[in-house]
Design an enzyme around this catalytic site. Sequence first.
Site, PDB file in Angstrom:
ATOM      1  N   GLU A   1       3.338   9.231   6.575  1.00  0.00           N
ATOM      2  CA  GLU A   1       3.292  10.159   5.435  1.00  0.00           C
ATOM      3  C   GLU A   1       4.533  11.042   5.392  1.00  0.00           C
ATOM      4  O   GLU A   1       4.458  12.279   5.409  1.00  0.00           O
ATOM      5  CB  GLU A   1       2.019  11.003   5.493  1.00  0.00           C
ATOM      6  CG  GLU A   1       0.768  10.158   5.307  1.00  0.00           C
ATOM      7  CD  GLU A   1      -0.519  10.961   5.160  1.00  0.00           C
ATOM      8  OE1 GLU A   1      -0.562  12.113   5.612  1.00  0.00           O
ATOM      9  OE2 GLU A   1      -1.483  10.432   4.570  1.00  0.00           O
TER      10      GLU A   1
ATOM     11  N   GLU B   1      -4.005   3.366   5.018  1.00  0.00           N
ATOM     12  CA  GLU B   1      -5.060   4.367   5.230  1.00  0.00           C
ATOM     13  C   GLU B   1      -5.860   4.475   3.950  1.00  0.00           C
ATOM     14  O   GLU B   1      -5.290   4.603   2.859  1.00  0.00           O
ATOM     15  CB  GLU B   1      -4.487   5.758   5.542  1.00  0.00           C
ATOM     16  CG  GLU B   1      -3.978   5.944   6.932  1.00  0.00           C
ATOM     17  CD  GLU B   1      -3.576   7.393   7.216  1.00  0.00           C
ATOM     18  OE1 GLU B   1      -4.209   8.324   6.682  1.00  0.00           O
ATOM     19  OE2 GLU B   1      -2.606   7.573   7.984  1.00  0.00           O
TER      20      GLU B   1
HETATM   21  C1  BG6 Z   1      -3.731  11.279   6.540  1.00  0.00           C
HETATM   22  C2  BG6 Z   1      -3.158  11.260   7.933  1.00  0.00           C
HETATM   23  O1  BG6 Z   1      -3.180  12.352   5.883  1.00  0.00           O
HETATM   24  O2  BG6 Z   1      -5.057  11.513   6.337  1.00  0.00           O
HETATM   25  C3  BG6 Z   1      -4.200  11.144   9.030  1.00  0.00           C
HETATM   26  O3  BG6 Z   1      -2.176  10.279   8.098  1.00  0.00           O
HETATM   27  C4  BG6 Z   1      -5.408  11.959   8.658  1.00  0.00           C
HETATM   28  O4  BG6 Z   1      -3.600  11.532  10.233  1.00  0.00           O
HETATM   29  C5  BG6 Z   1      -6.005  11.380   7.377  1.00  0.00           C
HETATM   30  O5  BG6 Z   1      -6.370  12.028   9.645  1.00  0.00           O
HETATM   31  C6  BG6 Z   1      -7.280  12.041   6.918  1.00  0.00           C
HETATM   32  O6  BG6 Z   1      -7.104  13.425   6.865  1.00  0.00           O
HETATM   33  P1  BG6 Z   1      -8.077  14.412   7.626  1.00  0.00           P
HETATM   34  O7  BG6 Z   1      -7.506  15.761   7.426  1.00  0.00           O
HETATM   35  O8  BG6 Z   1      -9.398  14.240   6.955  1.00  0.00           O
HETATM   36  O9  BG6 Z   1      -8.106  13.974   9.035  1.00  0.00           O
END
Ligand code: BG6
Length: 478
Positions: A175, A376
């Site tokens: 990111e 993701e």
């Molecule tokens: C992304 C990141 O922004 O979202 C992860 O690459 C992160 O590291 C994921 O865990 C989900 O966000 P969060 O804040 O719910 O863990």
Amino acid sequence: MKMREGFLWGGATAANQYEGAWDVDGKGDSVPDHMRGGDVNTPRQIDVTFDPNALYPSWEATDFYHHYEEDIALFAEMGWNVYRLSINWSRLFPTGEEERPNQAGLEFYDRVFDCLRSHGIEPLVTISHYELPYNLAATYNGWADRRLVDLFLRYGRCILDRWHDKVKYWLTFNEINAGTMTMGVTLSLGTLKGFTGTMDKVKDDINERYNALHHQFVASAGLVKYAHENYPEIKMGNMDCFILTYPATCDPKDELANQAEMRRMNWYCSDVQVRGRYPSYARRFWDEHNIDIRMEPGDEELLREGTVDFYTFSYYMSNIIGTHGDVKQGSSNMSFGGRNPYLKETDWGWQIDPDGLRFSLNEIYDRYQIPLMVVENGMGAHDEVEPDGSIHDPYRIDYLRAHVKAMREAVADGVDLMGYTWWGPIDVVSAGTGEMRKRYGFIYVDKHDDGTGDLHRARKDSFFYYQRVIASNGEDLD
Ligand code: BG6
């Protein structure tokens, strides 16, 4: 239209949110090791010195370090052929400054890659996923200091030299576009020199921030170039947090505001990393924000030479952008825009928008014409464990089904999509809030916000659903 043969199905994690063993076998402390847990309304506290009475969720996390064989066996049982994981920079270079890597750290990842290979799972490695060695944040002021380019290259070359024959797919920065946002200063850019306090109070100087981001572009391009010259068989990718935004109304002013937001948030970084140069709209943005990029001789050439082979992104939600002052704000820690009345949201206020994934895939592919991968996607939710130990999570299954359908539509639209890795396929610490109760996993881990739990693993209903999705290559979704 079907997903391609050999489509990559799996899950994604980050070392600092999953590995634990924060000080084991010579590992140094990284930025997240200095962060306490918070919640959606309470920003995480960052400490310079550890408070013996405080809890630092990354220290143990869900302890992949000591459970990796069991966990990888569960991943294989789901049918994965890819696993996206990150290497913890400070496990190899504890302060980030060492000339030589920590042997025990290297050996840990040797074991992990061998275990993955023995299960037929391809590793996809993020080189820097929000886990800068703390020393580089505290004494150098993170990526604002250009010396990090060389320190990163030392670390990056070391891992490519060691694992180029075990790992085919690599991503330089997770990111990277987090650096276009104020919140990027902590986890992504680590400009924390001397800072103690809550995450939202870290000093943000936009000129420094965009220069720090420039250093990351140069570092990424330098490593991509090194990989291409030395290991032509491996593939190097970028990674962006794609947060689609829509104009709130058909007022052309809303459309213009949305275009500006899409450029800043979603296109600025990938235009550099995929096309190899800053986009034409950058100049005006810099001028209007008093940003003066300290370009050094050779930088522009390097950016041109270090373009990525494939584009990857995270996709969780969409927001709306309006200029009329009547856009209702969302309730989450990531609501940069406003509420969309057509969408539902997760327990943490992230607006669920599978059509937006199809739209985004089309937009990205139209723009760059290189293979894409969703690395993701997922939903954080409260899970209940039934008295018999089972965990029923239909909400997670619905989310997964809708997003896989959206990917199938995008493939039918003509998008070249390589694969999909669900975020947090096993429960991990939340990056944003530091919570355990914000669970993404198909696999439950008995670990709680107060640090209790015996760390045992359990399959949720979604585990079996994803298994079916993978076995049918995305066809069996009912
Ligand atoms: C992304 C990141 O922004 O979202 C992860 O690459 C992160 O590291 C994921 O865990 C989900 O966000 P969060 O804040 O719910 O863990």
